[in-house]
Design an enzyme around this catalytic site. Structure first.
Site, mmCIF file in Angstrom:
data_model
loop_
_atom_site.group_PDB
_atom_site.id
_atom_site.type_symbol
_atom_site.label_atom_id
_atom_site.label_comp_id
_atom_site.label_asym_id
_atom_site.label_seq_id
_atom_site.Cartn_x
_atom_site.Cartn_y
_atom_site.Cartn_z
ATOM 1 N N CYS A 12 0.820 -1.210 0.000
ATOM 2 C CA CYS A 12 0.000 0.000 0.000
ATOM 3 C C CYS A 12 0.856 1.263 0.000
ATOM 4 O O CYS A 12 2.019 1.250 0.396
ATOM 5 C CB CYS A 12 -0.919 0.006 1.219
ATOM 6 N N ASP A 142 -5.858 -2.962 11.898
ATOM 7 C CA ASP A 142 -4.678 -2.107 12.023
ATOM 8 C C ASP A 142 -4.599 -1.622 13.463
ATOM 9 O O ASP A 142 -5.555 -1.755 14.240
ATOM 10 C CB ASP A 142 -4.780 -0.931 11.043
#
Length: 228
Positions: A12, A142
């Site tokens: 990412c 996360d």
């Protein structure tokens, strides 16, 4: 005998053509492009479209948004060939459902793990988003920090319920050194990494990308041998 599957890998926060090429060459399954203006990894829709234009077939492209408007997500999705969306802010289930519907793309929803998070919270969060939209694909886990993503902080993997682990995307503080432990411990469907393969914020390191992906494949091999 318990079956194993290949852990999917998303790189990412890509901003440069050479980083895109490095991720593809190393074997990434998905590439993430950040459309959150406050991020050091931000790219414009035009820039993302240029980066994606050079991709070979069968590489998923993911657009990351943080507390975006329906209009913003729809506009980016019209000009950028995204496979799916990733909502990484404080979006409610209803708002994420509206965003995904406007773009007509499947989405993952972040759950930012806090010190007081328990496994039941993840199950309830997933249930809520799945009920809100048939475009919901799953949770991305996360670590909670003041910023939104890319902070390189690990959370306690042991709180992830076993029944949800095979369908989550694991993120937060991953790198080549803890990748094997992460996959063997959690057995997630996929992993998502940004800061752990960077030379500087928004600038990827080709060797770190290759080392990380190799470590994930080594973890898959370990699981396959254990289940064989």
């Amino acid at each position: 005998m318990q079956s194993t599957q290949r852990t999917r890998i998303k790189i990412c926060g890509l901003t440069r053509p050479e980083d895109v090429r490095a991720a593809v060459a190393a074997g990434a399954d998905a590439l993430g492009f950040v459309f959150y203006p406050n991020s050091p990894r931000y790219v414009s829709a035009q820039r993302a479209a240029e980066l994606i234009a050079a991709l070979p077939p069968f590489i998923a492209t993911v657009g990351l948004f943080v507390n975006a408007s329906v209009e913003q997500v729809a506009a980016v999705s019209r000009s950028v060939p995204l496979s799916m969306l990733q909502f990484h802010g404080d979006e409610s289930a209803q708002h994420s459902a509206a965003l995904a519907a406007a773009a007509n793309r499947p989405f993952t929803q972040v759950f930012r793990i806090k010190p007081d998070t328990v496994g039941a919270d993840l199950l309830e969060y997933e249930r809520r988003y799945r009920a809100a939209s048939n475009l919901f694909s799953g949770l991305l886990l996360d670590t909670f920090v003041d910023a939104y993503g890319g902070a390189g902080k690990v959370f306690d993997w042991s709180l992830i319920p076993k029944e949800i682990a095979p369908r989550v995307v694991l993120s937060g503080g991953l790198n080549a050194h803890n990748a094997i432990d992460a996959v063997v411990t959690v057995r997630p469907y996929a992993v998502d990494i940004s800061s752990g393969v960077e030379a500087a914020r928004g600038i990827k390191d080709a060797r770190k990308i290759a080392d990380f992906i190799r470590a994930i494949r080594d973890a898959d091999g370990t699981l396959a041998r254990d289940c064989g």
